[in-house]
Design a protein around this motif. Structure first.
Motif, PDB file in Angstrom:
ATOM      1  N   PRO A 265       0.823  -1.205   0.000  1.00 53.38           N
ATOM      2  CA  PRO A 265       0.000   0.000   0.000  1.00 53.38           C
ATOM      3  C   PRO A 265       0.859   1.258   0.000  1.00 53.38           C
ATOM      4  CG  PRO A 265      -0.634  -1.488   1.781  1.00 53.38           C
ATOM      5  CD  PRO A 265       0.597  -2.028   1.190  1.00 53.38           C
TER       6      PRO A 265
ATOM      7  N   LEU B 180       2.223   2.461   3.289  1.00 52.73           N
ATOM      8  CA  LEU B 180       3.420   1.732   3.739  1.00 52.73           C
ATOM      9  C   LEU B 180       4.665   2.279   3.038  1.00 52.73           C
ATOM     10  CD1 LEU B 180       3.389  -0.486   5.799  1.00 52.73           C
ATOM     11  CD2 LEU B 180       3.404  -2.166   3.975  1.00 52.73           C
ATOM     12  N   ASP B 181       4.509   2.545   1.743  1.00 52.11           N
ATOM     13  CA  ASP B 181       5.637   3.140   1.009  1.00 52.11           C
ATOM     14  C   ASP B 181       6.047   4.468   1.640  1.00 52.11           C
ATOM     15  OD1 ASP B 181       5.515   1.049  -0.707  1.00 52.11           O
ATOM     16  OD2 ASP B 181       4.477   2.123  -2.311  1.00 52.11           O
TER      17      ASP B 181
ATOM     18  N   ALA C 245       5.548   5.629   4.654  1.00 51.54           N
ATOM     19  CA  ALA C 245       6.144   5.491   5.986  1.00 51.54           C
ATOM     20  C   ALA C 245       7.599   5.042   5.885  1.00 51.54           C
ATOM     21  CB  ALA C 245       5.327   4.504   6.810  1.00 51.54           C
ATOM     22  N   ILE C 246       7.841   4.068   5.030  1.00 49.76           N
ATOM     23  CA  ILE C 246       9.209   3.532   4.918  1.00 49.76           C
ATOM     24  C   ILE C 246      10.142   4.574   4.300  1.00 49.76           C
ATOM     25  CG2 ILE C 246      10.597   1.804   3.728  1.00 49.76           C
ATOM     26  CD1 ILE C 246       8.142  -0.090   4.052  1.00 49.76           C
ATOM     27  N   LEU C 247       9.683   5.225   3.275  1.00 49.29           N
ATOM     28  CA  LEU C 247      10.544   6.226   2.625  1.00 49.29           C
ATOM     29  C   LEU C 247      10.806   7.415   3.545  1.00 49.29           C
ATOM     30  CD1 LEU C 247       9.118   6.125  -1.005  1.00 49.29           C
ATOM     31  CD2 LEU C 247      11.284   5.199  -0.169  1.00 49.29           C
TER      32      LEU C 247
ATOM     33  N   ARG D 270      10.977   7.303   6.783  1.00 44.30           N
ATOM     34  CA  ARG D 270      11.976   6.851   7.778  1.00 44.30           C
ATOM     35  C   ARG D 270      13.368   6.806   7.146  1.00 44.30           C
ATOM     36  NH1 ARG D 270      14.940   6.806  10.832  1.00 44.30           N
ATOM     37  NH2 ARG D 270      15.536   5.353  12.480  1.00 44.30           N
ATOM     38  N   ALA D 271      13.430   6.380   5.904  1.00 43.59           N
ATOM     39  CA  ALA D 271      14.729   6.325   5.225  1.00 43.59           C
ATOM     40  C   ALA D 271      15.306   7.732   5.031  1.00 43.59           C
ATOM     41  CB  ALA D 271      14.581   5.627   3.880  1.00 43.59           C
ATOM     42  N   ARG D 272      14.461   8.682   4.688  1.00 43.71           N
ATOM     43  CA  ARG D 272      14.957  10.058   4.505  1.00 43.71           C
ATOM     44  C   ARG D 272      15.448  10.629   5.825  1.00 43.71           C
ATOM     45  NH1 ARG D 272       9.915  10.781   1.616  1.00 43.71           N
ATOM     46  NH2 ARG D 272      10.251  10.265  -0.582  1.00 43.71           N
TER      47      ARG D 272
END
Lengths: 187, 317
Positions: B33, B36-37, B39-41, B43-45
């Motif tokens: 979803p 989810l993308d 949220a993950i991106l 956190r990565a940034r």
């Protein structure tokens, strides 16, 4: 230079140096495979949770990432470990054997290629294959998914799942044979 | 045979062009979803920003300081305060140590038998070395510790060397700070030395002593080597003195224990307290009272062995 032509390992090293765009490229490449790796083995909600955990782990361990193997091996090893942890937490015990019908499979001169008489439409065939995947044992299904979703070879499947090469090869072999038989049966 | 054929089919499957793979890829369309993308991106940034910030941060915000037990904003002030404390301690303690060292030196004056001949000669009953002395340590005035090479330097010079001719008194090779430098002088009118040797014998002996001294000086031609030797000898002498003091103390403690044990054994410990009391009275200057108590005690215990210090203090035979 576009990130599309850069190797996964290089992108990961760039991300570990603070390049957020490198991670975005990596994520775009592998998010579908990892997601399906989980959804084929768990329920949707659990799969999403595990999927997020895996990528969070990739982010947090990026500083210690060293190029010792393919990035996909590194990524799916994390995914495998997370899946095993989940199975343990819910009391599900992944099967360690390749199945009870090994001997029968060995005696079958199955063609790994789909037989010509399988005339179902491609979409129908894909749906049937998903159903057949559910019938596989956990290790066989995982080996097949690692091959299809991550593009791992036998050696890399062995590394990702922490088993010997022959075990990984055997799991993959019987997964393919079982799927073939399942599809023949359904058709 | 069957397995080999299966392996061949597996290899064919692994080539990636099997219908099974195609069928799977046709159905592999699920994607995570978008939430989810995101949220993950996100956190990565954030993580990438942290890495960048860490790289551009000054040296005192290095990661191990932040991650460890001292990881806080207090790391730098604590380090500076520690440095100030250490420097302050060194500045304050060093003079005190020097004072202690000087006091120790004054208290533990080197015994005459292992020091230079000049101090050895100042012992009562011995011939004094002075202006008319035969041996004089020229390094004393410079405040340099005297040497203790008893086997090499003091030994030959401890031998009486009277009547050494004044013309031979000054060796050519001499340094002002050398502790190995001695003037050999002798009064012309000394008839015989204590050993009963004649003047000619003494002259020969003085010459040999001087030759030995000169050879020793040649071995250490520079001041720095002299200083090093002197420091080494001084350290050796100090250690020797400390060892002697330690032995003396240990022997005294042992004797006191033995004596007290004898007293206690003599009368089951009953008189030990009385003797200690007598000893305390002696220490307080109450000699008469101490003597009275001791006499009473001796009447009750005629066989009582009076410790030597008490008997000596009270003049009791």
């Amino acid at each position: 230079m576009s990130n599309d032509s850069i190797a996964d390992e290089t992108l990961m090293l760039r991300f570990s140096a603070g390049d957020a765009q490198a991670f975005e490229a990596l994520y775009a490449r592998h998010k579908g495979g990892v997601y399906r790796y989980f959804t084929r083995q768990c329920r949707q909600a659990i799969a999403e949770e595990l999927f997020q955990d895996v990528w969070m782990r990739v982010v947090t361990t990026s500083a210690s990432y060293r190029v010792g193997a393919r990035f996909t091996t590194f990524l799916y090893r994390i995914a495998h470990n997370r899946l095993v942890d989940h199975f343990r937490s819910v009391g599900r015990r992944p099967e360690t054997t390749v199945g009870n019908d090994e001997e029968g499979l060995l005696e079958t001169e199955s063609d790994i290629e789909l037989a010509p008489d399988i005339q179902a439409s491609r979409q129908e065939l894909a749906n049937q294959l998903k159903h057949c995947l559910d019938e596989l044992s956990d290790p066989q299904r995982e080996a097949f998914l690692l091959r299809e979703e991550a593009g791992l070879g036998v050696e890399e499947i062995a590394q990702a799942t922490d088993v010997g090469r022959e075990t990984a090869k055997s799991r993959l072999r019987y997964a393919v044979i079982s799927l073939r038989r399942c599809l023949e049966r359904l058709s | 045979m069957t397995e080999r054929k299966t392996d061949a089919k597996l290899d064919d499957y692994l080539s990636g062009n099997s219908q099974l793979s195609k069928a799977y890829r046709d159905g592999a369309e699920e994607v995570p979803p978008t939430q989810l993308d995101s949220a993950i991106l996100l956190r990565a940034r954030e993580h990438a920003e942290q890495i960048k910030a860490r790289k551009s941060s000054p040296w005192w915000s290095i990661p191990f300081l932040h991650g460890g037990p001292f990881g806080s904003n207090w790391a730098l002030p604590t380090a500076l305060a520690s440095i100030v404390i250490v420097v302050g301690l060194v500045v304050l303690v060093e003079p005190a140590l020097d004072a202690v060292d000087q006091a120790e030196r004054s208290l533990l004056a080197p015994p005459a038998d292992i020091t230079d001949p000049a101090s050895a000669a100042s012992q009562p009953g011995e011939k004094k070395f002075g202006r008319d002395s035969r041996v004089q340590d020229s390094s004393r005035g410079a405040g340099v510790p005297s040497p203790a090479p008893a086997s090499r330097v003091a030994q030959p010079l401890l031998e009486p060397v009277p009547r050494a001719p004044a013309t031979q008194a000054a060796p050519k090779r001499r340094t002002a700070s050398s502790n190995l430098e001695f003037k050999l002088e002798a009064p012309q009118d000394a008839p015989l030395n204590p050993a009963g040797r004649t003047a000619s014998e003494d002259t020969v002996q003085a010459s040999s002593a001087r030759a030995a001294l000169n050879s020793l000086q040649e071995e250490s031609p520079t001041d720095s080597r002299d200083i090093e030797k002197r420091q080494a000898l001084d350290g050796f002498r100090k250690a020797e003195r400390n060892r002697q003091r330690f032995d003396e103390r240990r022997a005294r403690i042992a004797s006191e224990r033995t004596r007290l044990g004898e007293v206690v054994r003599q009368d089951g410990g009953q008189n030990a307290a009385r003797l200690e009391r007598i000893r305390a009275l002696i220490d307080d200057g109450e000699i008469r009272l101490a003597r009275t108590i001791l006499e009473a005690l001796l009447q009750d215990y005629p066989d009582l062995r009076v410790p030597p210090d008490i008997s000596a203090a009270l003049s009791i035979q």
